[in-house]
Design a protein around this motif. Structure first.
Motif, PDB file in Angstrom:
ATOM      1  N   GLU A 471     -83.147   0.432 -65.511  1.00 41.47           N
ATOM      2  CA  GLU A 471     -83.191  -0.669 -64.554  1.00 41.47           C
ATOM      3  C   GLU A 471     -83.500  -0.193 -63.145  1.00 41.47           C
ATOM      4  N   GLU A 472     -82.979   0.941 -62.753  1.00 45.74           N
ATOM      5  CA  GLU A 472     -83.254   1.481 -61.422  1.00 45.74           C
ATOM      6  C   GLU A 472     -82.835   2.946 -61.380  1.00 45.74           C
ATOM      7  N   GLY A 473     -83.317   3.641 -60.343  1.00 42.30           N
ATOM      8  CA  GLY A 473     -82.883   5.009 -60.111  1.00 42.30           C
ATOM      9  C   GLY A 473     -83.871   6.084 -60.486  1.00 42.30           C
ATOM     10  N   LEU A 474     -85.017   5.736 -61.095  1.00 40.39           N
ATOM     11  CA  LEU A 474     -85.983   6.765 -61.484  1.00 40.39           C
ATOM     12  C   LEU A 474     -87.336   6.553 -60.812  1.00 40.39           C
ATOM     13  N   VAL A 475     -88.059   5.521 -61.187  1.00 38.32           N
ATOM     14  CA  VAL A 475     -89.418   5.322 -60.687  1.00 38.32           C
ATOM     15  C   VAL A 475     -89.402   5.051 -59.181  1.00 38.32           C
ATOM     16  N   LEU A 476     -90.318   5.724 -58.465  1.00 37.17           N
ATOM     17  CA  LEU A 476     -90.524   5.574 -57.022  1.00 37.17           C
ATOM     18  C   LEU A 476     -89.401   6.163 -56.177  1.00 37.17           C
ATOM     19  N   TYR A 477     -88.504   6.927 -56.774  1.00 36.14           N
ATOM     20  CA  TYR A 477     -87.459   7.581 -56.002  1.00 36.14           C
ATOM     21  C   TYR A 477     -87.923   8.990 -55.621  1.00 36.14           C
ATOM     22  N   PRO A 478     -87.747   9.409 -54.371  1.00 37.61           N
ATOM     23  CA  PRO A 478     -88.253  10.720 -53.930  1.00 37.61           C
ATOM     24  C   PRO A 478     -87.495  11.874 -54.570  1.00 37.61           C
ATOM     25  N   SER A 479     -88.136  13.034 -54.590  1.00 36.83           N
ATOM     26  CA  SER A 479     -87.524  14.214 -55.201  1.00 36.83           C
ATOM     27  C   SER A 479     -86.316  14.704 -54.413  1.00 36.83           C
ATOM     28  N   SER A 480     -86.236  14.347 -53.144  1.00 35.78           N
ATOM     29  CA  SER A 480     -85.113  14.783 -52.310  1.00 35.78           C
ATOM     30  C   SER A 480     -83.884  13.892 -52.442  1.00 35.78           C
ATOM     31  N   ASP A 481     -83.998  12.806 -53.191  1.00 38.96           N
ATOM     32  CA  ASP A 481     -82.883  11.857 -53.328  1.00 38.96           C
ATOM     33  C   ASP A 481     -81.791  12.476 -54.201  1.00 38.96           C
ATOM     34  N   ARG A 482     -80.605  12.625 -53.631  1.00 43.07           N
ATOM     35  CA  ARG A 482     -79.483  13.195 -54.375  1.00 43.07           C
ATOM     36  C   ARG A 482     -78.299  12.230 -54.479  1.00 43.07           C
ATOM     37  N   ILE A 483     -78.466  10.990 -54.006  1.00 36.46           N
ATOM     38  CA  ILE A 483     -77.318  10.082 -53.967  1.00 36.46           C
ATOM     39  C   ILE A 483     -77.558   8.765 -54.709  1.00 36.46           C
ATOM     40  N   SER A 484     -78.809   8.426 -55.019  1.00 36.25           N
ATOM     41  CA  SER A 484     -79.075   7.158 -55.716  1.00 36.25           C
ATOM     42  C   SER A 484     -78.623   7.251 -57.169  1.00 36.25           C
ATOM     43  N   HIS A 485     -78.174   6.131 -57.695  1.00 35.99           N
ATOM     44  CA  HIS A 485     -77.637   6.084 -59.050  1.00 35.99           C
ATOM     45  C   HIS A 485     -78.692   5.604 -60.042  1.00 35.99           C
ATOM     46  N   VAL A 486     -78.695   6.201 -61.212  1.00 34.60           N
ATOM     47  CA  VAL A 486     -79.536   5.740 -62.317  1.00 34.60           C
ATOM     48  C   VAL A 486     -78.757   4.683 -63.094  1.00 34.60           C
ATOM     49  N   ARG A 487     -79.382   3.536 -63.282  1.00 35.62           N
ATOM     50  CA  ARG A 487     -78.763   2.452 -64.041  1.00 35.62           C
ATOM     51  C   ARG A 487     -79.682   2.120 -65.219  1.00 35.62           C
ATOM     52  N   TYR A 488     -79.110   2.115 -66.422  1.00 38.16           N
ATOM     53  CA  TYR A 488     -79.890   1.909 -67.634  1.00 38.16           C
ATOM     54  C   TYR A 488     -79.249   0.804 -68.469  1.00 38.16           C
ATOM     55  N   ALA A 489     -80.011   0.271 -69.415  1.00 40.36           N
ATOM     56  CA  ALA A 489     -79.543  -0.857 -70.228  1.00 40.36           C
ATOM     57  C   ALA A 489     -79.850  -0.608 -71.701  1.00 40.36           C
ATOM     58  N   ILE A 490     -78.973  -1.115 -72.564  1.00 39.54           N
ATOM     59  CA  ILE A 490     -79.141  -1.038 -74.015  1.00 39.54           C
ATOM     60  C   ILE A 490     -79.143  -2.468 -74.554  1.00 39.54           C
ATOM     61  N   ASP A 491     -80.241  -2.862 -75.177  1.00 45.33           N
ATOM     62  CA  ASP A 491     -80.400  -4.215 -75.721  1.00 45.33           C
ATOM     63  C   ASP A 491     -80.258  -4.188 -77.238  1.00 45.33           C
ATOM     64  N   VAL A 492     -79.434  -5.101 -77.756  1.00 50.77           N
ATOM     65  CA  VAL A 492     -79.278  -5.261 -79.199  1.00 50.77           C
ATOM     66  C   VAL A 492     -79.533  -6.730 -79.528  1.00 50.77           C
ATOM     67  N   VAL A 493     -80.449  -6.971 -80.458  1.00 55.26           N
ATOM     68  CA  VAL A 493     -80.840  -8.331 -80.818  1.00 55.26           C
ATOM     69  C   VAL A 493     -80.287  -8.655 -82.207  1.00 55.26           C
ATOM     70  N   PHE A 494     -79.621  -9.809 -82.287  1.00 61.57           N
ATOM     71  CA  PHE A 494     -79.086 -10.296 -83.556  1.00 61.57           C
ATOM     72  C   PHE A 494     -79.756 -11.618 -83.905  1.00 61.57           C
ATOM     73  N   GLU A 495     -79.824 -11.894 -85.197  1.00 63.39           N
ATOM     74  CA  GLU A 495     -80.291 -13.191 -85.677  1.00 63.39           C
ATOM     75  C   GLU A 495     -79.103 -13.998 -86.206  1.00 63.39           C
ATOM     76  N   TYR A 496     -79.113 -15.299 -85.966  1.00 59.42           N
ATOM     77  CA  TYR A 496     -78.097 -16.199 -86.533  1.00 59.42           C
ATOM     78  C   TYR A 496     -78.687 -17.599 -86.602  1.00 59.42           C
ATOM     79  N   GLN A 497     -78.055 -18.490 -87.312  1.00 62.26           N
ATOM     80  CA  GLN A 497     -78.617 -19.813 -87.560  1.00 62.26           C
ATOM     81  C   GLN A 497     -77.559 -20.893 -87.333  1.00 62.26           C
ATOM     82  N   PRO A 498     -77.251 -21.194 -86.079  1.00 61.47           N
ATOM     83  CA  PRO A 498     -76.282 -22.268 -85.826  1.00 61.47           C
ATOM     84  C   PRO A 498     -76.952 -23.633 -85.915  1.00 61.47           C
ATOM     85  N   THR A 499     -76.171 -24.635 -86.206  1.00 62.53           N
ATOM     86  CA  THR A 499     -76.704 -25.999 -86.227  1.00 62.53           C
ATOM     87  C   THR A 499     -76.922 -26.512 -84.813  1.00 62.53           C
TER      88      THR A 499
END
Length: 754
Positions: A471-499
């Motif tokens: 989500e953030e913290g990698l692309v376009l961040y300079p090589s000198s950056d030592r304080i920005s946080h990397v934030r990542y996401a894990i998506d899990v998709v389920f199927e179900y059939q409610p009325t």
């Protein structure tokens, strides 16, 4: 019987997940990126790494050899004059051999050092070349390395004197070598595909094979069952000691492979899609374990547990880090008593992140002044977030996590060099990191875990797919950056059939993200925020910061559409609006057709301008008196002069020449006797006429720059390609006009005054 019936749904779910996922990659050992050992002033160059049985790490950085303890603290250093190319630890762990790049005559290129203090025990320059290969014999009695030109040398461990030379028919650079632990036979192979199997004396070539393919690595199988080589495109080729070729192993691009303590298992380093270390069962021909790396490396060392499974991996990198992969994180203070603000099981007195937002307490200073410490008030943008999106067919569970600044900076350093040598961190390189997160987890385990913590009333959730993203913290961040946080996401998709989704009850238990091989062990798990939403349901949120509830429930409600309130969707579906739009479209079409026809009609005619003047123009040319025909329109005189000067042009352009109005001819005037009393009247009349003529002439001169309106005839008799008429400039003679004025004055003055 009752217990068995209760386990049947769980078993059915597990089987269904197995069918859906199929051969989903997963890590049985549970290894994931754990931490790095950083050397601040490390120079660029070749990297190697070795480990002894006590956990000491021997790593080389260009010309520096460093000994670390198991925690990464530096114990000893040794500086060489040239770059270190290869290293090898003796079987008993008491000696470390290294080779260096030869640049100046007289410098040793092979060294044997004591692992205790890294002091040099013996050195020799027998290789006199850039030796990339270095290996101890299984019993530790000999050392093998490159020969000066081609082939391999066997050296005495105490003196480094040459004992045997394995050259044979090798004429190219050596790719690999191996020594049998059973018979002492030696396997050598060069980069062009020539393979030699030598006896233990080094004087007989038992087998010679020319593959005609590049060779990457070679190994002798346990108990001399076979010898093998890896190739870029033909898998791992195998032959028995009698010379018969066996079935190859279908793994292409294997950079390095070795046998593990587990029987019939190979440990393989491949970079086919991304750098991975695999455990391959040669009997079942299946990958039993895999660890994906989001960075490049040349050397690695694998530690095994008592069952022969991979327990820890140390790898080199292209930057100043040694990368460590482990299968669990030990948090100090787990279970101890004390105030625990974030509910992670670690008391605030020991916890470096009291509020659980991934920002260490010594950096957690940016918050509004609300009367409490910032370290106790988490940033809601960085705490763990569970986002649940529902519709009538699928449930998407997205969990977002934050890494602390130390891990984030290390990951940025490793990722930015994972695909090229520049320092720009691209989206593709960030994708390697997110793919490694998913590859090191078992998708079935993740889905099963979420099924036990997230429920949607009485409906069952069937696992569909899993993906990871940054989500953030990698692309376009300079090589000198030592304080920005990397934030990542894990998506899990389920199927179900409610009325229907209206009235559904969704329950979420407070839990940790439990999955083997999950990097989420490095991220704070508490507190958490929950957001549930959907296209047709009303959004709901739960954002705690201190009190952690065991379970949170949401009752879904469909969005209510107020018919009296205008909204974009209702306006867009209005029949009146649709009718108006159709009418406007029709009007535009009719207008377009009308203008197109007009344009078409215009294009069928040419306009021919005839210079005939109308009656109004004739009035402008009218003379004040019949006797004043001598003073005709100056345009006539100009046209006549033009005709005399350009006679040839007039003849050529007779059809387009401007028409000159015919001059009015009158008989010569006769004097009529008049009465004396009429003399003054005649004189006055002549003066007025003279003034009127002069006035009109001057008026026409002032109108020289104005546009005179004339009637022009439209004719369709002119050809389409007729040339336009050319207008001629009227030449005026000021001297002629002055003479005419003088003549008029004389005429008036000489008139008889009777």
């Amino acid at each position: 019987m009752g217990k068995a019936s209760r386990f049947l749904p769980t078993l059915a779910l597990f089987l269904a997940l197995s069918i859906l996922v199929g051969s989903s990659s997963g890590s049985s050992s549970g290894l994931f990126f754990h931490h790095t050992i950083e050397v601040e002033d490390a120079q660029s160059g070749k990297r190697t790494v070795e480990l002894d049985s006590q956990g000491h790490i021997y790593a080389t950085f260009e010309s520096r050899l460093i000994k670390f303890d198991s925690e990464g603290s530096i114990l000893q250093e040794h500086q060489f004059a040239n770059e270190i190319l290869a290293s090898a630890l003796s079987p008993d762990g008491s000696k470390l051999a290294v080779t260096t790049r030869t640049s100046t005559a007289g410098l040793d290129s092979v060294y044997v050092l004591s692992t205790g203090d890294l002091s040099t025990l013996v050195s020799n320059d027998v290789t006199s070349t850039n030796a990339n290969l270095l290996e101890w014999s299984p019993n530790g009695a000999n050392l093998y390395t490159n020969a000066p030109d081609n082939g391999v040398l066997q050296l005495n461990k105490d003196t480094l004197d040459i004992e045997t030379s394995y050259v044979g028919n090798h004429t190219n650079l050596m790719a690999c070598m191996d020594v049998s632990a059973t018979s002492g036979a030696v396997l050598t192979a060069d980069v062009e595909g020539l393979v030699h199997l030598w006896n233990n004396e080094g004087d007989v070539v038992l087998h010679e094979i020319l593959l005609g393919s590049t060779i990457l690595d070679c190994q002798i199988g346990g108990n001399d069952e076979y010898y093998s080589v890896s190739t870029p495109n033909n898998g791992i080729r195998k032959w028995t000691f009698s010379g018969s070729e066996l079935k190859p192993i279908d793994l292409d691009g294997v950079l390095r492979f070795e046998f593990s303590p587990t029987p019939n298992t190979l440990i393989v380093h491949t970079d086919a899609s991304m750098h991975q270390i695999l455990a391959y069962d040669v009997v079942s021909e299946q990958i039993t374990d895999s660890i994906s790396m989001f960075h490049t490396f040349d050397d690695y060392h694998v530690e095994f547990d008592q069952n022969g499974a991979m327990e820890r991996i140390h790898t080199t990198s292209r930057v100043k880090h040694i990368v460590v992969y482990e299968n669990e994180v030990h948090h100090d203070g787990i279970g101890e008593s004390g105030i625990d603000t974030d509910g992670d099981g670690v008391p605030d007195s020991i916890d470096d992140d009291d509020d659980g937002d991934g920002i260490e307490d010594n950096w957690d200073l940016n918050c509004p002044d609300v009367g409490i410490s910032c370290s106790l008030l988490p940033d809601e943008d960085y705490i763990r977030n569970i986002d649940i999106e529902l519709n009538t067919t699928h449930v998407v569970v997205t969990q977002s996590f934050t890494l602390n600044k130390v891990h984030s900076a290390s990951i940025r350093d490793l990722v930015r060099y994972s695909m090229d040598s520049d320092i720009k961190l691209s989206a593709e390189e960030a994708g390697l990191f997110s793919n490694a997160i998913c590859n090191n987890m078992n998708a079935i385990d993740v889905a099963s875990s979420l099924n036990s913590f997230i429920s949607v009333e009485q409906y069952s959730l069937n696992f569909s797919e899993m993906s990871c993203s940054v989500e953030e913290g990698l692309v376009l961040y300079p090589s000198s950056d030592r304080i920005s946080h990397v934030r990542y996401a894990i998506d899990v998709v389920f199927e179900y059939q409610p009325t229907t989704t209206d009235g559904l009850v969704v329950g979420i238990q407070n839990h940790r993200f439990t999955s083997t091989g999950s990097i989420t062990e490095l991220s704070p798990q508490h507190p958490l925020s929950i957001h549930i939403h959907g296209e047709d349901i009303t959004s709901q949120e739960y954002v705690p910061w201190h009190i952690q509830e065991n379970q949170v429930s949401f009752t879904l409600a469909n969005k209510q559409v107020d018919s009296g309130t205008l909204n974009p969707s209702s306006i867009a579906s209005s029949p009146i609006l649709i009718g108006l739009i159709l009418l406007m479209i029709g009007a535009l079409i009719l207008a377009g057709v009308f203008f197109a026809r007009r344009q078409s009609d215009k294009s069928n005619y040419d306009i021919v301008l005839d210079e005939d003047e109308d009656e109004e123009e004739d009035e402008d040319y009218a003379y004040p008196d019949e006797d004043d025909d001598y003073y005709d329109d100056e345009d006539e005189f100009s046209a006549i002069d033009e005709e005399q000067e350009d006679e040839n042009d007039v003849e050529d352009d007779a059809s387009v020449r401007r028409r000159v109005p015919p001059r009015r001819r009158t008989a010569s005037s006769k004097r009529v006797p008049i009465q004396p009393k009429e003399a003054n009247e005649a004189k006055q009349l002549l003066q007025e006429s003279s003034k009127e003529v002069v006035r009109k002439r001057r008026a026409r001169q002032s109108e020289h720059d104005t546009v005179r309106t004339k009637r022009r005839k439209l004719s369709d008799q002119q050809p389409v390609d007729a040339e336009p008429r050319r207008r001629r400039a009227v030449k005026k003679n000021p001297q002629s006009e002055a003479d005419m004025d003088e003549t008029l004055r004389k005429f008036v003055s000489e008139s008889p005054e009777e």
